[in-house]
Design a protein around this motif. Structure first.
Motif, PDB file in Angstrom:
ATOM      1  N   PRO A  74      31.707  51.288  36.780  1.00 24.19           N
ATOM      2  CA  PRO A  74      31.999  49.904  36.890  1.00 24.19           C
ATOM      3  C   PRO A  74      32.261  48.873  34.876  1.00 24.19           C
ATOM      4  O   PRO A  74      30.998  49.460  34.403  1.00 24.19           O
ATOM      5  N   LEU A  75      33.536  47.876  36.169  1.00 20.35           N
ATOM      6  CA  LEU A  75      33.059  47.368  34.405  1.00 20.35           C
ATOM      7  C   LEU A  75      33.239  45.691  34.464  1.00 20.35           C
ATOM      8  O   LEU A  75      32.918  45.544  35.361  1.00 20.35           O
ATOM      9  N   ASP A  76      32.204  45.229  33.662  1.00 20.41           N
ATOM     10  CA  ASP A  76      32.094  43.997  33.844  1.00 20.41           C
ATOM     11  C   ASP A  76      32.879  42.823  33.769  1.00 20.41           C
ATOM     12  O   ASP A  76      34.531  43.752  33.569  1.00 20.41           O
ATOM     13  N   ARG A  77      32.760  41.986  33.073  1.00 19.78           N
ATOM     14  CA  ARG A  77      34.282  40.939  33.714  1.00 19.78           C
ATOM     15  C   ARG A  77      35.080  40.830  32.453  1.00 19.78           C
ATOM     16  O   ARG A  77      36.080  40.579  32.592  1.00 19.78           O
ATOM     17  N   GLN A  78      34.158  40.571  31.244  1.00 17.65           N
ATOM     18  CA  GLN A  78      35.626  41.108  30.402  1.00 17.65           C
ATOM     19  C   GLN A  78      36.427  42.052  30.482  1.00 17.65           C
ATOM     20  O   GLN A  78      37.435  42.250  30.215  1.00 17.65           O
ATOM     21  N   GLN A  79      36.097  43.142  30.455  1.00 16.84           N
ATOM     22  CA  GLN A  79      36.478  44.448  30.352  1.00 16.84           C
ATOM     23  C   GLN A  79      37.395  44.649  31.469  1.00 16.84           C
ATOM     24  O   GLN A  79      38.624  44.838  31.240  1.00 16.84           O
ATOM     25  N   ARG A  80      37.023  44.069  32.918  1.00 17.98           N
ATOM     26  CA  ARG A  80      38.180  43.739  33.946  1.00 17.98           C
ATOM     27  C   ARG A  80      38.809  43.000  33.659  1.00 17.98           C
ATOM     28  O   ARG A  80      40.418  43.254  34.021  1.00 17.98           O
ATOM     29  N   ARG A  81      39.083  41.969  32.933  1.00 20.41           N
ATOM     30  CA  ARG A  81      40.287  41.264  32.053  1.00 20.41           C
ATOM     31  C   ARG A  81      41.210  41.368  31.358  1.00 20.41           C
ATOM     32  O   ARG A  81      42.404  41.812  31.284  1.00 20.41           O
TER      33      ARG A  81
END
Length: 93
Positions: A74-81
């Motif tokens: 699972p990606l955190d918010r920064q990685q998802r961005r």
């Protein structure tokens, strides 16, 4: 990976879009063979190109959303961005 791991929810939609493009492309061949005006042929070719490009974009985005995350977790918010930004810029390739 087995075959079921390679199939994603978007694949039926992509297949449908590609089959539609295939039908349009056959229509373009018929148009050329029957001597239709070049403008009409070019318009239909443009539609085929757009349909194929959209299918490719959907496939790539699906891969980024599912396969990449499957490998990295699972990606955190920064990685998802960062992934979302890559998906956005990839449309210019």
């Amino acid at each position: 990976m087995n075959d079921t791991e390679l199939n994603h929810a978007s694949h039926p939609q992509i297949v449908k879009r590609l089959k539609r493009a295939e039908g349009h492309l056959r229509g373009v061949v018929d148009m050329i063979e029957s001597g239709r005006p070049c403008l009409e042929i070019a318009q239909q070719l443009h539609a085929v190109e757009k349909a194929i490009a959209q299918a490719k974009r959907t496939l790539i985005h699906d891969h980024l959303d599912h396969c990449l995350e499957g490998v990295s977790g699972p990606l955190d918010r920064q990685q998802r961005r960062s992934v979302d930004e890559f998906k956005e810029i990839a449309k210019y390739l």
